[in-house]
Design an enzyme around this catalytic site. Structure first.
Site, PDB file in Angstrom:
ATOM      1  N   CYS A   1       0.696  -1.358   0.089  1.00  0.00           N
ATOM      2  CA  CYS A   1       0.069   0.068  -0.126  1.00  0.00           C
ATOM      3  C   CYS A   1       0.848   1.274  -0.066  1.00  0.00           C
ATOM      4  O   CYS A   1       0.356   2.269  -0.309  1.00  0.00           O
ATOM      5  CB  CYS A   1      -0.920   0.153   1.280  1.00  0.00           C
ATOM      6  SG  CYS A   1      -0.063  -0.022   2.651  1.00  0.00           S
TER       7      CYS A   1
ATOM      8  N   ASP B   1       2.162   2.473   2.691  1.00  0.00           N
ATOM      9  CA  ASP B   1       2.453   3.086   3.823  1.00  0.00           C
ATOM     10  C   ASP B   1       3.721   3.021   4.601  1.00  0.00           C
ATOM     11  O   ASP B   1       4.462   2.054   4.227  1.00  0.00           O
ATOM     12  CB  ASP B   1       1.225   2.695   5.023  1.00  0.00           C
ATOM     13  CG  ASP B   1      -0.078   2.904   4.520  1.00  0.00           C
ATOM     14  OD1 ASP B   1      -0.053   3.835   3.518  1.00  0.00           O
ATOM     15  OD2 ASP B   1      -0.792   2.468   4.888  1.00  0.00           O
TER      16      ASP B   1
ATOM     17  N   CYS C   1      -2.592   3.137   7.895  1.00  0.00           N
ATOM     18  CA  CYS C   1      -4.083   3.041   7.897  1.00  0.00           C
ATOM     19  C   CYS C   1      -4.229   2.640   9.616  1.00  0.00           C
ATOM     20  O   CYS C   1      -3.371   2.373  10.300  1.00  0.00           O
ATOM     21  CB  CYS C   1      -4.462   1.703   7.151  1.00  0.00           C
ATOM     22  SG  CYS C   1      -3.684   0.253   7.729  1.00  0.00           S
TER      23      CYS C   1
ATOM     24  N   CYS D   1      -0.918  -5.192   6.677  1.00  0.00           N
ATOM     25  CA  CYS D   1      -0.555  -4.224   7.495  1.00  0.00           C
ATOM     26  C   CYS D   1       0.293  -4.467   8.842  1.00  0.00           C
ATOM     27  O   CYS D   1       1.099  -3.532   9.370  1.00  0.00           O
ATOM     28  CB  CYS D   1      -2.022  -3.238   7.953  1.00  0.00           C
ATOM     29  SG  CYS D   1      -3.107  -3.122   6.849  1.00  0.00           S
TER      30      CYS D   1
HETATM   31 FE1  FES Z   1      -0.888   0.222   4.402  1.00  0.00          FE
HETATM   32 FE2  FES Z   1      -2.510  -0.586   6.177  1.00  0.00          FE
HETATM   33  S1  FES Z   1      -3.265  -0.050   4.287  1.00  0.00           S
HETATM   34  S2  FES Z   1      -0.489  -0.340   6.355  1.00  0.00           S
END
Ligand code: FES
Length: 125
Positions: free
Chosen positions: A34, A36, A59, A103
């Site tokens: 994602c 992140d 998230c 995640c």
């Molecule tokens: Fe990226 Fe959860 S959607 S860490």
């Protein structure tokens, strides 16, 4: 998507947020799924994690897993903390929705990287 009460509690009231300025080890990871990112900083005394902090741009699940991981790692020896895996982190939170399991990679990986960073800088200790 249904999060457990514990996930929501750690998301709305995360523990150990921030950054240790004179950290002994730093771990930074990005989630390829994602995009992140998270950063964990640790203080180490006599092979034990005495302080730990995190910053996560991610998230709700990423923030909750980061928070619980810092709680699980605090006070542990480096060997014990290296054994904290994503499955145990998710379990400690009462489970994560299947599509959010990726995640929980971030926090465990960030912790392991911070320990590896500390060990690389302290090869004689
Ligand atoms: Fe990226 Fe959860 S959607 S860490």
């Amino acid at each position: 998507m249904v999060y457990s009460d514990k996930v929501m509690e750690h998301f709305t009231n995360p523990r150990n947020i921030g950054e240790i300025e004179d950290a002994d080890g730093v771990g930074e990871v990005g989630n390829p799924v994602c995009g992140d990112v998270m950063r964990i900083t640790i203080k180490v005394e006599q092979d034990r994690i005495t302080d730990i902090a995190f910053k996560t741009l991610g998230c709700a699940a990423a923030i909750a897993t980061s928070s619980i991981t810092t709680e699980m790692a605090r006070g542990k020896t480096l060997d014990e903390a290296m054994k904290i895996e994503k499955g145990a982190v998710a379990e400690e939170l009462g489970g994560l929705p299947p599509q959010k399991m990726h995640c929980s990679n971030l926090a465990a990986e960030g912790l392991h990287k911070a320990i590896e960073d500390y060990r690389a800088k302290n090869t004689n200790s």
